[in-house]
Design an enzyme around this catalytic site. Structure first.
Site, PDB file in Angstrom:
ATOM      1  N   ASN A   7      34.432  36.448  33.727  1.00  0.00           N
ATOM      2  CA  ASN A   7      34.689  35.991  35.093  1.00  0.00           C
ATOM      3  C   ASN A   7      33.333  35.680  35.723  1.00  0.00           C
ATOM      4  O   ASN A   7      32.579  36.596  36.051  1.00  0.00           O
ATOM      5  CB  ASN A   7      35.429  37.094  35.867  1.00  0.00           C
ATOM      6  CG  ASN A   7      35.680  36.709  37.307  1.00  0.00           C
ATOM      7  OD1 ASN A   7      35.419  35.577  37.710  1.00  0.00           O
ATOM      8  ND2 ASN A   7      36.178  37.657  38.090  1.00  0.00           N
ATOM      9  N   HIS A  90      42.418  39.380  41.825  1.00  0.00           N
ATOM     10  CA  HIS A  90      41.137  40.095  41.684  1.00  0.00           C
ATOM     11  C   HIS A  90      40.857  40.876  42.969  1.00  0.00           C
ATOM     12  O   HIS A  90      41.163  40.411  44.068  1.00  0.00           O
ATOM     13  CB  HIS A  90      40.005  39.100  41.390  1.00  0.00           C
ATOM     14  CG  HIS A  90      38.778  39.787  40.897  1.00  0.00           C
ATOM     15  ND1 HIS A  90      37.927  40.459  41.751  1.00  0.00           N
ATOM     16  CD2 HIS A  90      38.272  39.952  39.648  1.00  0.00           C
ATOM     17  CE1 HIS A  90      36.952  41.008  41.029  1.00  0.00           C
ATOM     18  NE2 HIS A  90      37.129  40.714  39.754  1.00  0.00           N
ATOM     19  N   GLU A  92      38.283  41.223  44.581  1.00  0.00           N
ATOM     20  CA  GLU A  92      37.454  40.468  45.535  1.00  0.00           C
ATOM     21  C   GLU A  92      38.306  39.456  46.299  1.00  0.00           C
ATOM     22  O   GLU A  92      38.042  39.175  47.475  1.00  0.00           O
ATOM     23  CB  GLU A  92      36.298  39.795  44.784  1.00  0.00           C
ATOM     24  CG  GLU A  92      35.284  40.839  44.331  1.00  0.00           C
ATOM     25  CD  GLU A  92      34.544  40.498  43.048  1.00  0.00           C
ATOM     26  OE1 GLU A  92      34.591  39.352  42.601  1.00  0.00           O
ATOM     27  OE2 GLU A  92      33.912  41.419  42.485  1.00  0.00           O
ATOM     28  N   GLU A 157      40.935  46.927  36.641  1.00  0.00           N
ATOM     29  CA  GLU A 157      39.539  46.921  37.087  1.00  0.00           C
ATOM     30  C   GLU A 157      39.402  47.858  38.285  1.00  0.00           C
ATOM     31  O   GLU A 157      39.634  47.445  39.437  1.00  0.00           O
ATOM     32  CB  GLU A 157      39.123  45.510  37.523  1.00  0.00           C
ATOM     33  CG  GLU A 157      39.255  44.461  36.444  1.00  0.00           C
ATOM     34  CD  GLU A 157      38.338  43.265  36.725  1.00  0.00           C
ATOM     35  OE1 GLU A 157      37.461  43.016  35.905  1.00  0.00           O
ATOM     36  OE2 GLU A 157      38.500  42.610  37.773  1.00  0.00           O
ATOM     37  N   SER A 195      31.865  46.818  34.835  1.00  0.00           N
ATOM     38  CA  SER A 195      30.594  47.219  34.210  1.00  0.00           C
ATOM     39  C   SER A 195      30.640  47.220  32.680  1.00  0.00           C
ATOM     40  O   SER A 195      29.987  48.045  32.040  1.00  0.00           O
ATOM     41  CB  SER A 195      30.141  48.589  34.745  1.00  0.00           C
ATOM     42  OG  SER A 195      29.888  48.493  36.132  1.00  0.00           O
ATOM     43  N   GLY A 216      32.349  40.692  34.163  1.00  0.00           N
ATOM     44  CA  GLY A 216      31.737  39.945  35.252  1.00  0.00           C
ATOM     45  C   GLY A 216      30.269  39.673  34.962  1.00  0.00           C
ATOM     46  O   GLY A 216      29.924  38.792  34.164  1.00  0.00           O
ATOM     47  N   GLY A 217      29.385  40.453  35.569  1.00  0.00           N
ATOM     48  CA  GLY A 217      27.935  40.225  35.501  1.00  0.00           C
ATOM     49  C   GLY A 217      27.400  39.936  34.099  1.00  0.00           C
ATOM     50  O   GLY A 217      26.649  38.979  33.896  1.00  0.00           O
TER      51      GLY A 217
END
Ligand code: 13P
Length: 231
Positions: A7, A90, A92, A157, A195, A216-217
């Site tokens: 993502n 999500h 967010e 998540e 994470s 993600g990151g």
């Protein structure tokens, strides 16, 4: 076969995404799904869709018919440009776009009617976890899906694990994945997100009842994500 999903959130530009695809090389049987900002979907699909490599949208409108919904993008439009997967719900989007369980379920149904596979995100806040209400909270988030007949993909998540470097214990992840699956008679796929990186991905992918990851990151680095896809 596991699902290894990325993502990108609101990151990257044309050059970054082109470089990412040039640098992403993974020798894997897993299904790799990459969630991109909407404006880059069509060109990425034309250039990079393969049998075990798919491009995903990160959100979609809850409205199925065309109409006066400024700024929105329908399932029909995603289908028109060849999108086969879409993230919905999500945390967010729930936080910044005021999405709720009802609208996430509406989005799920819109996508289904265009044969796009939804990846439905769920997850509790730290406050809910600390109050020991996490199982009930997730039951509420998936309640509406109990009547769905098809195979569903959930991404668990926990909000407190997103972008924080905190990862739940194996017991916490396995407890939640079996809790989610216990609500359904049909096959349900549960991804874990929060994470994930190339150091912890093998351990997570080997957990009971975990069918993949949503990253993600760490997905923004093509080599790091390739390592996760191959783990
Ligand atoms: P991080 O991998 O950066 O924690 O983000 C997880 C996530 O929100 C994926 O959808």
């Amino acid at each position: 076969m596991k699902i290894i999903a990325a993502n990108f959130k609101m990151n990257g530009d044309k050059e970054f995404i082109d470089n990412w695809f040039q640098n992403f090389e993974a020798d894997t049987e897993n299904l790799v799904v990459v969630g991109l900002p909407a404006i880059y979907l069509e060109s990425s699909i034309q250039n990079f869709n393969k049998s075990n490599f798919k491009i995903a949208a990160q959100n979609v409108s809850k409205f199925i018919n065309p109409g006066a919904y400024t700024g929105q993008m329908s399932s029909a439009m995603l289908n028109d440009v060849g999108v086969e997967f879409c993230i919905v719900g999500h945390s967010e989007a729930r936080e910044h776009l005021c999405e709720d369980n009802e609208s996430v379920y509406e989005k799920y149904n819109c996508l289904k009617s265009f044969s796009i596979t939804p990846i439905v995100c769920i997850g509790e806040s730290l406050e809910i976890r600390e109050a020991n209400n996490h199982l009930d909270f997730i039951s509420d988030q998936i309640e509406k899906f109990k009547t769905a007949e098809d195979k569903i993909i959930f991404a668990y998540e926990p909000i407190w694990a997103i972008g924080t470097g905190l990862v739940p214990t194996q017991e916490q992840i396995e407890e939640m994945s079996s809790h989610i699956k216990s609500h359904f008679s049909q096959q349900v796929t549960v991804l874990y997100g929060g994470s994930v990186n190339s150091k912890n991905s093998s351990e997570i992918l080997n957990m009971n009842n975990i069918d993949g990851v949503l990253v993600g990151g760490a997905s923004l680095n093509a080599e790091e994500f390739a390592n996760i896809a191959q783990s």
